[in-house]
Design a protein around this motif. Structure first.
Motif, PDB file in Angstrom:
ATOM      1  N   THR A   1       0.828  -1.201   0.000  1.00 35.05           N
ATOM      2  CA  THR A   1       0.000   0.000   0.000  1.00 35.05           C
ATOM      3  C   THR A   1       0.865   1.255   0.000  1.00 35.05           C
ATOM      4  O   THR A   1       0.580   2.228  -0.725  1.00 35.05           O
ATOM      5  CB  THR A   1      -0.934   0.012   1.223  1.00 35.05           C
ATOM      6  OG1 THR A   1      -1.725  -1.184   1.222  1.00 35.05           O
ATOM      7  CG2 THR A   1      -1.870   1.207   1.179  1.00 35.05           C
TER       8      THR A   1
ATOM      9  N   THR B   1      -9.149  -2.873   5.081  1.00 32.61           N
ATOM     10  CA  THR B   1      -9.211  -1.942   3.948  1.00 32.61           C
ATOM     11  C   THR B   1      -9.425  -0.509   4.418  1.00 32.61           C
ATOM     12  O   THR B   1      -8.735   0.409   3.966  1.00 32.61           O
ATOM     13  CB  THR B   1     -10.333  -2.361   2.979  1.00 32.61           C
ATOM     14  OG1 THR B   1     -10.094  -3.701   2.534  1.00 32.61           O
ATOM     15  CG2 THR B   1     -10.371  -1.436   1.772  1.00 32.61           C
TER      16      THR B   1
ATOM     17  N   TYR C   1     -12.423  -3.991  -1.798  1.00 32.67           N
ATOM     18  CA  TYR C   1     -11.904  -5.271  -1.337  1.00 32.67           C
ATOM     19  C   TYR C   1     -12.685  -6.376  -2.039  1.00 32.67           C
ATOM     20  O   TYR C   1     -13.919  -6.359  -2.084  1.00 32.67           O
ATOM     21  CB  TYR C   1     -12.052  -5.438   0.183  1.00 32.67           C
ATOM     22  CG  TYR C   1     -11.506  -6.761   0.663  1.00 32.67           C
ATOM     23  CD1 TYR C   1     -10.146  -6.932   0.876  1.00 32.67           C
ATOM     24  CD2 TYR C   1     -12.342  -7.854   0.869  1.00 32.67           C
ATOM     25  CE1 TYR C   1      -9.628  -8.150   1.281  1.00 32.67           C
ATOM     26  CE2 TYR C   1     -11.835  -9.074   1.282  1.00 32.67           C
ATOM     27  CZ  TYR C   1     -10.478  -9.221   1.487  1.00 32.67           C
ATOM     28  OH  TYR C   1      -9.973 -10.438   1.868  1.00 32.67           O
TER      29      TYR C   1
ATOM     30  N   SER D   1     -16.507  -2.763   2.595  1.00 30.51           N
ATOM     31  CA  SER D   1     -15.317  -3.608   2.555  1.00 30.51           C
ATOM     32  C   SER D   1     -15.263  -4.565   3.738  1.00 30.51           C
ATOM     33  O   SER D   1     -14.790  -5.702   3.602  1.00 30.51           O
ATOM     34  CB  SER D   1     -14.057  -2.735   2.523  1.00 30.51           C
ATOM     35  OG  SER D   1     -13.979  -1.908   3.670  1.00 30.51           O
TER      36      SER D   1
ATOM     37  N   GLU E   1     -14.630  -8.580   3.602  1.00 33.14           N
ATOM     38  CA  GLU E   1     -13.550  -9.230   4.349  1.00 33.14           C
ATOM     39  C   GLU E   1     -14.097 -10.331   5.251  1.00 33.14           C
ATOM     40  O   GLU E   1     -13.493 -11.407   5.382  1.00 33.14           O
ATOM     41  CB  GLU E   1     -12.802  -8.180   5.174  1.00 33.14           C
ATOM     42  CG  GLU E   1     -11.995  -7.217   4.320  1.00 33.14           C
ATOM     43  CD  GLU E   1     -11.641  -5.917   5.031  1.00 33.14           C
ATOM     44  OE1 GLU E   1     -10.700  -5.248   4.572  1.00 33.14           O
ATOM     45  OE2 GLU E   1     -12.304  -5.572   6.034  1.00 33.14           O
TER      46      GLU E   1
END
Length: 457
Positions: free
Chosen positions: A130, A154, A177, A226, A230
């Motif tokens: 990232t 995220t 995500y 997100s 996940e």
């Protein structure tokens, strides 16, 4: 009015930027960069290249990059012919140069997320990737995380790093995500045939990511944010972990009762409703099922919630290698009045599942260590793994090579332990020439090989 409310009340420039990126995606003019060329990233690159996207595969391993650019695959279910054609068509090349990320319209992270030695999430690769993206982030890019992780990664980890550049998610760049759902070696369900969950925390990011995956997979499944996406990945694999643990516990119980657990499950699955078959084994392997439950248990502690059911399943599954070793030791004692100390043992299959060359988290590696701790001399045979590669947890085993199966060599072992039920193994030879064969996968019964020197574990 707060600053955030003032921003929300203004026209969102991200609407037009998202529309432009969607148009690029639909006409295949957007460039796709995938960070991590492993068992998730490389099949994903193949899927995008097959749909005429220009794809760059990023990896820190320069040897992998050179091999990919020669059209040579190191993953068994990605043929080199396929990879070579991708390179020759100009749709794919690999790179270890981070600055090339500036020219990507879509950047997808498929990097490892293992556990630390204390069974806590290790997301250093996600954070590093990232930061590498952030240094080159520009307006109009879509960033997607596919690595398995805990709910909140995220928006709590990835988003702040990217927004520290001054660009805002959903307005100047897009963030989503989408959990990987790879099943290495599964010819029926390859990447393009598996529905893709897509979660994002703003509408523009969600619709751009959904459009992207619509181009390459059979179905996209958008979810509200997100964290939900996940959680879906963790739920899928916790479901499997818990049910495999149940099968393993039933194996221990039924064995003491003189009942064959595999026969029980095979008969039970004939019920057309209310039952789904799961089978016991020597332990869990792969990057998902042994690891994902601990991501949830770690995150749940932040909310002061105990995950007793999930953790119990993990304890049962991680105890299986010792159970298998005990069954082997008992069989040696009963048949030959000898223990494991000094015994010659052959492990048959060290990949974590059948017909693949992937040894990540394979219980066979732990079995070798446990056997050698008790004084056994251990060799292995695996047609898919000619040499054990370097691993994080089992470094001393690296470099060992597979033994060939021949009648005289088979007969030289005091015991043979079947850990992985590959198709390309001469099980008849094991039964005919082996002094003792301990089967932790029930493959011999499936092959119709019943003999007095066979023990199930």
């Amino acid at each position: 009015m707060s600053a955030s409310n003032r921003i929300d009340s203004l026209p969102n420039p991200g609407d037009a930027i998202a529309d432009d990126l969607i148009a690029q995606i639909e006409r295949r003019s957007s460039r796709v960069g995938i960070i991590g060329m492993g068992y998730v990233g490389l099949p994903l690159a193949q899927s995008f290249a097959a749909q005429e996207f220009d794809v760059v595969g990023f990896d820190v391993d320069s040897e992998k990059v050179a091999q990919l650019n020669r059209g040579e695959s190191y993953i068994r279910h990605i043929p080199s012919d396929t990879l070579d054609a991708m390179c020759r068509d100009g749709r794919f090349h690999a790179s270890s140069e981070p600055d090339a990320l500036r020219y990507m319209d879509i950047i997808i992270m498929c990097v490892p997320t293992p556990l630390t030695r204390y069974r806590e999430p290790d997301i250093r690769a996600v954070e590093a990737s990232t930061r590498m993206i952030a240094e080159r982030l520009r307006p109009g890019q879509l960033v997607i995380l596919e690595s398995t992780t805990y709910p909140g990664t995220t928006d709590e980890v990835v988003k702040p790093i990217l927004e520290a550049t001054g660009l805002l998610a959903g307005r100047e760049f897009f963030l989503a995500y989408s959990p990987e759902r790879e099943d290495p070696g599964n010819a029926k369900y390859r990447t393009v045939a598996i529905p893709k969950v897509v979660g994002a925390d703003d509408d523009n990011s969600r619709r751009v990511a959904e459009c992207l995956y619509n181009q390459v997979v059979v179905q996209t499944v958008p979810v509200s944010n997100s964290r939900t996406a996940e959680a879906i990945k963790l739920t899928e694999n916790i479901f499997r972990s818990v049910n495999i643990a149940l099968a393993n516990e039933l194996k221990v119980i039924f064995t003491e009762m003189g009942i064959d657990v595999w026969e029980v499950v095979d008969a039970a699955k004939t019920k057309p409703f209310g039952f789904m078959p799961f089978y016991p084994g020597p332990g869990l392997g792969g990057h998902c099922i042994p690891i994902d439950p601990f991501y949830l248990t770690w995150k749940a502690r932040e909310y002061e919630i105990a995950t007793r059911f999930v953790e119990l399943a993990g304890q049962i599954n991680t105890s299986m290698p010792r159970y298998v070793i005990d069954r082997l030791a008992k069989a040696l004692d009963e048949r030959f009045s000898r223990g494991l100390n000094g015994a010659r043992i052959l492990i048959c299959g060290i990949a974590y599942k059948k017909n693949v060359d992937d040894i990540r988290e394979s219980p066979a590696l732990r079995l070798i260590e446990l056997l050698e701790e008790r004084g056994a001399h251990v060799s292995y045979h695996d047609p898919y793994v000619p040499t054990i590669p370097q691993t994080r947890e089992h470094g001393p085993l690296a470099g060992r090579t597979s033994e060939a199966l021949a009648p005289d060599t088979i007969g030289a072992y005091d015991g043979i332990l079947i850990c992985t039920d590959h198709d390309d193994v001469d099980y008849r030879a094991l039964v005919d020439h082996g002094a003792l064969v301990v089967d932790s996968r029930n493959i011999l019964a499936k092959c119709g090989l019943h003999a007095g020197n066979v023990v199930k574990a």
